[in-house]
Write an enzyme that holds these catalytic residues in place. Structure first.
Site, PDB file in Angstrom:
ATOM      1  N   LEU A  99       0.845  -1.248  -0.095  1.00  0.00           N
ATOM      2  CA  LEU A  99       0.090  -0.037  -0.073  1.00  0.00           C
ATOM      3  C   LEU A  99       0.937   1.219  -0.010  1.00  0.00           C
ATOM      4  CD1 LEU A  99      -2.905  -1.154   2.455  1.00  0.00           C
ATOM      5  CD2 LEU A  99      -3.264  -0.227   0.382  1.00  0.00           C
ATOM      6  N   ASP A 134      11.039   4.069   4.226  1.00  0.00           N
ATOM      7  CA  ASP A 134      10.645   2.380   4.747  1.00  0.00           C
ATOM      8  C   ASP A 134      12.272   1.817   5.540  1.00  0.00           C
ATOM      9  OD1 ASP A 134       8.757   0.183   3.405  1.00  0.00           O
ATOM     10  OD2 ASP A 134      10.498  -0.322   4.241  1.00  0.00           O
ATOM     11  N   ASP A 172      13.710   4.906  11.286  1.00  0.00           N
ATOM     12  CA  ASP A 172      12.570   4.281  12.129  1.00  0.00           C
ATOM     13  C   ASP A 172      11.789   5.365  12.796  1.00  0.00           C
ATOM     14  OD1 ASP A 172      11.304   2.903  13.857  1.00  0.00           O
ATOM     15  OD2 ASP A 172      12.825   1.880  15.063  1.00  0.00           O
ATOM     16  N   ILE A 173      10.614   5.380  12.325  1.00  0.00           N
ATOM     17  CA  ILE A 173       9.670   6.334  12.488  1.00  0.00           C
ATOM     18  C   ILE A 173       8.968   6.394  13.914  1.00  0.00           C
ATOM     19  CG2 ILE A 173       9.372   7.408  10.210  1.00  0.00           C
ATOM     20  CD1 ILE A 173       7.038   4.592  11.623  1.00  0.00           C
ATOM     21  N   ASN A 226       1.792   4.944   7.274  1.00  0.00           N
ATOM     22  CA  ASN A 226       1.218   3.606   6.805  1.00  0.00           C
ATOM     23  C   ASN A 226       1.960   2.246   7.094  1.00  0.00           C
ATOM     24  OD1 ASN A 226       0.094   1.731   4.323  1.00  0.00           O
ATOM     25  ND2 ASN A 226       2.368   1.781   4.139  1.00  0.00           N
ATOM     26  N   TYR A 245      -2.627  -6.295  16.827  1.00  0.00           N
ATOM     27  CA  TYR A 245      -3.119  -5.646  15.962  1.00  0.00           C
ATOM     28  C   TYR A 245      -4.262  -4.735  15.805  1.00  0.00           C
ATOM     29  CZ  TYR A 245      -3.669  -4.494  10.793  1.00  0.00           C
ATOM     30  OH  TYR A 245      -3.936  -3.982   9.467  1.00  0.00           O
ATOM     31  N   LYS A 273      -4.628  -0.533  16.189  1.00  0.00           N
ATOM     32  CA  LYS A 273      -5.464  -0.002  14.683  1.00  0.00           C
ATOM     33  C   LYS A 273      -6.645   0.842  15.625  1.00  0.00           C
ATOM     34  CE  LYS A 273      -2.919  -0.834  11.225  1.00  0.00           C
ATOM     35  NZ  LYS A 273      -2.123   0.364  10.525  1.00  0.00           N
ATOM     36  N   THR A 312      -1.580  -7.193   0.159  1.00  0.00           N
ATOM     37  CA  THR A 312      -0.292  -6.911   0.531  1.00  0.00           C
ATOM     38  C   THR A 312       0.717  -8.080   1.222  1.00  0.00           C
ATOM     39  OG1 THR A 312      -0.741  -6.167   2.746  1.00  0.00           O
ATOM     40  CG2 THR A 312      -1.231  -4.431   1.123  1.00  0.00           C
TER      41      THR A 312
END
Length: 304
Positions: free
Chosen positions: A19, A38, A78-79, A105, A176, A180, A210
């Site tokens: 994505l 990334d 690394d965000i 994302n 997860y 989310k 994905t």
């Protein structure tokens, strides 16, 4: 390059594959200059080669954009760290002199049933999804607030990535699903807090083919309708200046279908006007449940 994002600078996290890659390419096709983030890790978040390299997924997507005539720069920070998130914003400002849109994302999976879910797997997934949304959002928002206070009110946009798992729950994905769901709440808070500075914040729950979904929904995912590129047009519009006034919303997108998701709203209620006994509270709760529409089941739940 002309398009609805001409002259905008867009940062997309987790943009090396799936994505994120589709989003980055779609923004570039609409004229945006793209910061392609990334870290280059495996599906479960573990390093693929020890350290990021110059020919990793971020650089490959940036090169793909440049080969098509667009402008892009790779970012491999690394965000989910303060340093990495701050450097994402810095990369946009140093390279292009501005930042207009942030698309959060990045993420990975470590699926387990709750009784088998290790603390490390919980922490890792919540870290990359929830903290990995918060920190880039925080640093981008600080920049835009400073711009607004300096008299340069931005038309800034943030698009967060939630999931149907975060809206309904998903069996085997407690970590997860929780992360989310947290992203949805973060989106609502950010939309309210950042509105005075010209920032719109929305969330998207995509359904697409994905690395994270191809083994779970193998049959459905074989369809071209599940191509990640089908989700990107809505992300591009939400991230553009053409989106004026749509903020604090959550959308589902799959193939050519877009659904506005309407979250918690008050349902049936009852007020005795004084304190209830536990037995009375139970009677009221049962009556309210009986008067309400049944909830949709979590993904993977037994329905018989």
């Amino acid at each position: 390059m002309a398009g609805i994002c001409a002259d905008r600078v867009v940062a997309v996290t987790g943009a090396g594959r799936g994505l994120g890659r589709a989003h980055a390419l779609a923004f570039a096709a609409e004229g945006a200059r793209v910061v392609v983030n990334d870290l280059g890790v495996a599906l479960d978040g573990t390093p693929t080669d020890g350290t990021p390299t110059d020919d990793g997924p971020a650089e490959r997507v940036a090169a793909e954009i440049r080969a098509a005539g667009g402008e892009a720069v790779a970012h491999r920070g690394d965000i989910a760290t303060t340093e990495g998130a701050a450097s994402l914003v810095t990369a946009a400002l140093d390279t292009y002199g501005r930042l207009d849109t942030l698309v959060n994302n990045a993420g990975f999976l470590r699926d387990r049933m709750l009784v088998n879910l290790d603390e490390d797997d919980w922490d890792a997934v919540v870290r990359v999804h929830l903290k990995g949304h918060f920190l880039p959002l925080k640093h981008a928002a600080a920049h835009w607030r400073a711009e607004a206070k300096a008299g340069r009110r931005p038309r800034a946009r943030i698009v967060n990535t939630t999931s149907g798992a975060g809206l309904l729950g998903s069996v085997g994905q407690g970590n997860y699903s929780a992360a989310k769901a947290g992203i949805v709440a973060l989106t609502l808070v950010a939309a309210a807090e950042l509105a005075p500075y010209g920032v719109h914040v929305n969330a998207l729950a995509p359904a697409a083919r994905t690395r994270m979904t191809e083994h779970v929904f193998a049959a459905a995912m074989a369809s071209d309708a599940m191509a990640p590129e089908n989700v990107s047009p809505l992300v591009v519009w939400l991230g553009s200046a053409a989106n004026e006034g749509v903020t604090g919303r959550v959308f589902e997108a799959e193939g050519g279908r877009i659904t506005l998701m309407c979250g918690w709203h008050p349902g049936p209620g009852s007020d005795k006007g004084t304190r209830l006994t536990p037995a009375e509270a139970g009677d009221v709760a049962r009556a309210l449940v009986g008067a309400a529409d049944p909830p949709l089941p979590p993904y993977g739940a037994r329905t018989t």
